[in-house]
Design a protein around this motif. Structure first.
Motif, PDB file in Angstrom:
ATOM      1  N   HIS B  57       0.762  -1.212  -0.238  1.00 53.27           N
ATOM      2  CA  HIS B  57       0.089   0.009  -0.066  1.00 53.27           C
ATOM      3  C   HIS B  57       0.920   1.201   0.088  1.00 53.27           C
ATOM      4  N   THR B  58       0.347   2.377  -0.715  1.00 51.54           N
ATOM      5  CA  THR B  58       0.844   3.601  -0.631  1.00 51.54           C
ATOM      6  C   THR B  58       0.930   4.066   0.812  1.00 51.54           C
ATOM      7  N   LYS B  59       2.404   4.613   1.341  1.00 54.91           N
ATOM      8  CA  LYS B  59       2.262   4.946   2.639  1.00 54.91           C
ATOM      9  C   LYS B  59       2.450   6.395   2.581  1.00 54.91           C
ATOM     10  N   TYR B 289      10.220   8.070  -2.337  1.00 57.48           N
ATOM     11  CA  TYR B 289       9.592   8.791  -1.468  1.00 57.48           C
ATOM     12  C   TYR B 289       9.359  10.150  -2.014  1.00 57.48           C
ATOM     13  N   ALA B 315       1.802   8.054  -7.230  1.00 56.59           N
ATOM     14  CA  ALA B 315       2.019   6.638  -6.397  1.00 56.59           C
ATOM     15  C   ALA B 315       1.264   5.731  -7.694  1.00 56.59           C
ATOM     16  N   ASP B 320       6.005   5.046  -3.674  1.00 51.09           N
ATOM     17  CA  ASP B 320       5.467   4.255  -2.715  1.00 51.09           C
ATOM     18  C   ASP B 320       5.311   4.832  -1.487  1.00 51.09           C
ATOM     19  N   PHE B 321       5.553   5.904  -1.178  1.00 49.51           N
ATOM     20  CA  PHE B 321       5.506   6.755  -0.071  1.00 49.51           C
ATOM     21  C   PHE B 321       5.255   8.398  -0.215  1.00 49.51           C
ATOM     22  N   LEU B 322       4.267   8.792  -0.010  1.00 50.36           N
ATOM     23  CA  LEU B 322       3.933  10.048  -0.177  1.00 50.36           C
ATOM     24  C   LEU B 322       3.996  11.088   1.179  1.00 50.36           C
ATOM     25  N   ALA B 350      -3.109   8.386  -1.807  1.00 46.11           N
ATOM     26  CA  ALA B 350      -2.763   7.074  -1.544  1.00 46.11           C
ATOM     27  C   ALA B 350      -3.767   6.227  -2.279  1.00 46.11           C
ATOM     28  N   ALA B 353      -4.640   5.655  -5.820  1.00 45.93           N
ATOM     29  CA  ALA B 353      -3.637   4.735  -6.244  1.00 45.93           C
ATOM     30  C   ALA B 353      -3.750   3.493  -5.892  1.00 45.93           C
ATOM     31  N   ASP B 354      -4.106   3.510  -4.766  1.00 46.97           N
ATOM     32  CA  ASP B 354      -4.257   1.848  -4.341  1.00 46.97           C
ATOM     33  C   ASP B 354      -5.523   1.076  -4.913  1.00 46.97           C
ATOM     34  N   LYS B 357      -4.366   0.446  -8.195  1.00 42.83           N
ATOM     35  CA  LYS B 357      -3.297  -0.698  -8.358  1.00 42.83           C
ATOM     36  C   LYS B 357      -3.936  -2.080  -7.948  1.00 42.83           C
TER      37      LYS B 357
END
Lengths: 422, 422
Positions: B57-59, B289, B315, B320-322, B350, B353-354, B357
């Motif tokens: 998951h996008t963090k 990031y 993302a 991977d990381f916002l 996030a 995007a998830d 995905k």
């Protein structure tokens, strides 16, 4: 459209070209082909003429108007003022309820940009006032309202003529999570279910075209089956309606009536580009007017943000016209602050797409802002920003040791440090 | 990373897998390859372990901390509480100013998620307190602070070791609009300009690695030359630094130190996908990031929205990381409400995007929301939403004639109408 086809460049074309900083020939050509619309009723005069479509800046629409639970003329006029102040290119009055005729006329009188309606809402309220069920709707009920609003000067109208029995069958067969969220779509579906007949606005489309042609009303083909859930996006019913909308685009153009097409709705991020390409292809490059799209379903209170994400991507991939969504979406009628937040979020989406598309004036504005930042020129930054007041307000909230910098870094300001060594 | 390379599946890997609803083997494999990091200092215990990287998951990270102009321990602790409540996966303390050591220790004690810092800020403040100019910086000044923070339990640290003399030369040659906006980047550039030597954090990178390895501190390679203007995005200087960051990724992995890479910044919508692909390729699939990216420059006061647009797209294409951006960005240090708005906007990006995905839990949540909408179940809608309080608050602001619907449509509710005929 007819003027362009006759080889004339009108004052309205010039005004719209000047607003967008594009050659008037671009608008003239687009009007001839139907890839651009210039919604302006013959009976109306206003300063903020806009053209919408291919090769032009992304435009933003603001929905206002009363509901059965909330109706206040003063508040609606104030929403209009806020919408125009923050850059709305058009206003749609979606009033549905008491005094909606009065509200529309007053808004129309005070509006300086393009003005649209969904005539079916007035029809629906008229029937409700006469204590007739919507299933009792007769063609004259909507033709009368369309004619009345055309005579009053409405520039564009949403007409849900693409909703067919076949598409509704597909909708129920495919088991959507949220079926129909369009008000117009739900009225017509209940009529068709009850009367077991085809959509009356499709059956009487020629008469609608006749009225629109007479007053140069642009038709905005409504998407009664637009997905109201990301799970329902790009499904059989939506695409079946889109195919019908494509056929109606041809009928409008043949008649010399300007036309644009409305689109979703709720669409996951990875389906937005495909939706834009599909619409442009199936509807023969007609201008595309999207509501959102919202990229997730569970952010009520923040749907101006979900729709800014979807809208920016949609506009980058072909949408020409973004309908704003406010933080109140899914919860209640927007108030004044919701309108401000909604229009600014949509403008940001539009500007983001327009920078990506290479519009020189947007590039200039965004670069001027960066130069103002380098110079630590706060007044210029405020002047260039989407909301000058908030820049000065937020800045003034913290006492500064150094008036040149901001309270984020203070004396450790990167920009100041680099300016010094450069 | 070393545990995974030794064939061990640790408790932390299991906890991180459980949080993301993924098989622990996915995290184990990613840690071995370096496409995933699990930032957790040996000296720290906390419940909210997270893994960051490919397939997860996008963090979302939330920056808090004091500045020279504003420093209040109670307020920073409250920001921490708000950030965690709305779903921050990590907190970075960016304090720069009086009491920053005390604030960091107190935040670290109270934080239940991943915790990061930029040690250079403390270094900078120490020098300022000793009345030494930053150009007088000695390697021991930063090695001492890095060691101190590693011993205290900081999980990840931004290290600006990729900034080279060559990249700075390119930066000034190419005439950026806004040169350098990274605080760390500006400190090091002024040091290098004054001392005419290579970046000391690059020269002493082995010693930094030694400390990080000892305490299992994850290195977040800072991008000192990240563009602070859309005009400066994807330029020679940015990409030159990225090449150097790729080389440093290898050095970290060789040493068994976990590493991720920081990225822009301000990037036009049409350059985001290319930036993500470039970083993943040049940095050998290290977790990426990003700060934003912001898609236009002239929306101060609303940069949580410009960054939600850019972040969602980033993302979707590999970030991977916002790092969140608040409405106060470019104007002042964020207050409590800015933190709330910032973290929610980033979470929306996030989640968007998830969903794209294909993460099943996000799909389930967004679909459950649509079902709750169909059922007109308002309590369930609030429960599923990113901010339950605001749902009930906004809804309660207008008196309803029909408690089942909302004040947008009232009796003309499309959902209710379709439920009735179905």
């Amino acid at each position: 459209m007819i003027q362009a086809r006759s080889g004339n460049i009108s004052e309205e074309m010039k005004a719209a070209a000047s607003h967008d900083n594009v050659p008037v020939e671009l608008i003239y050509d687009g009007l001839r082909k139907g890839t651009i619309v210039l919604p302006k009723n013959n009976n109306r005069k206003y300063s903020g003429v806009r053209a919408i479509g291919s090769g032009l800046h992304t435009k933003v629409n603001v929905n206002i108007g009363s509901s059965p639970d909330r109706s206040n003329m003063g508040e609606e006029l104030e929403k209009l003022r806020i919408a125009e102040r923050y850059g709305a290119d058009s206003i749609m009055d979606l009033s549905i309820g008491a005094a909606s005729n009065v509200i529309r006329r007053e808004l129309l009188k005070n509006c300086n940009v393009v003005f649209g309606t969904v005539p079916l809402y007035q029809v629906c309220f008229n029937l409700s006032k006469e204590r007739r069920d919507f299933t009792d709707l007769k063609p004259d009920d909507f033709l009368k309202v369309i004619r009345q609003q055309a005579e009053e000067g409405v520039d564009f109208m949403t007409i849900h003529a693409g909703l067919t029995k076949k598409a509704i069958e597909l909708l129920f067969k495919e088991k959507r999570l949220l079926n129909i969220v369009s008000r117009g779509g739900s009225f017509l579906t209940s009529w068709m279910a009850h009367n077991k007949k085809e959509n009356p606005m499709l059956e009487h489309f020629d008469e609608i075209l006749e009225i629109c042609k007479q007053h140069d009303v642009t038709i905005s083909l409504g998407d009664g089956l637009r997905p109201g859930a990301t799970a329902d996006a790009t499904d059989h019913a939506q695409i079946m309606e889109l195919i019908e909308l494509g056929a109606l685009v041809d009928r409008c153009r043949d008649k010399g009536v300007q036309v644009m097409v409305e689109g979703p709705g709720h669409v996951p991020l990875n389906q937005i580009e495909a939706n834009m390409r599909l619409q442009k292809k199936l509807c023969h490059e007609a201008p595309f007017y999207v509501l959102g799209p919202l990229t997730i379903d569970f952010a009520p209170g923040y749907d101006h943000i979900t729709s800014a994400i979807g809208g920016a991507l949609a506009a980058m991939h072909g949408a020409d016209f973004l309908c704003y969504v406010t933080p109140a979406e899914h919860l209640r009628l927007p108030d004044l602050d919701d309108v401000r937040q909604g229009v600014i979020a949509s403008k940001i989406a539009a500007y983001s797409a327009d920078l990506a598309k290479g519009f020189k004036d947007i590039k200039q504005r965004t670069d001027d802002m960066s130069i103002a930042r380098r110079k630590l020129d706060w007044e210029k930054q405020a002047e260039l920003s989407v909301d000058p007041d908030i820049v000065m307000e937020k800045r003034a909230e913290v006492k500064l040791n150094d008036e040149e910098t901001c309270s984020m870094c203070g004396e450790f300001c990167a920009i100041k440090k680099i300016n010094a060594i450069k």
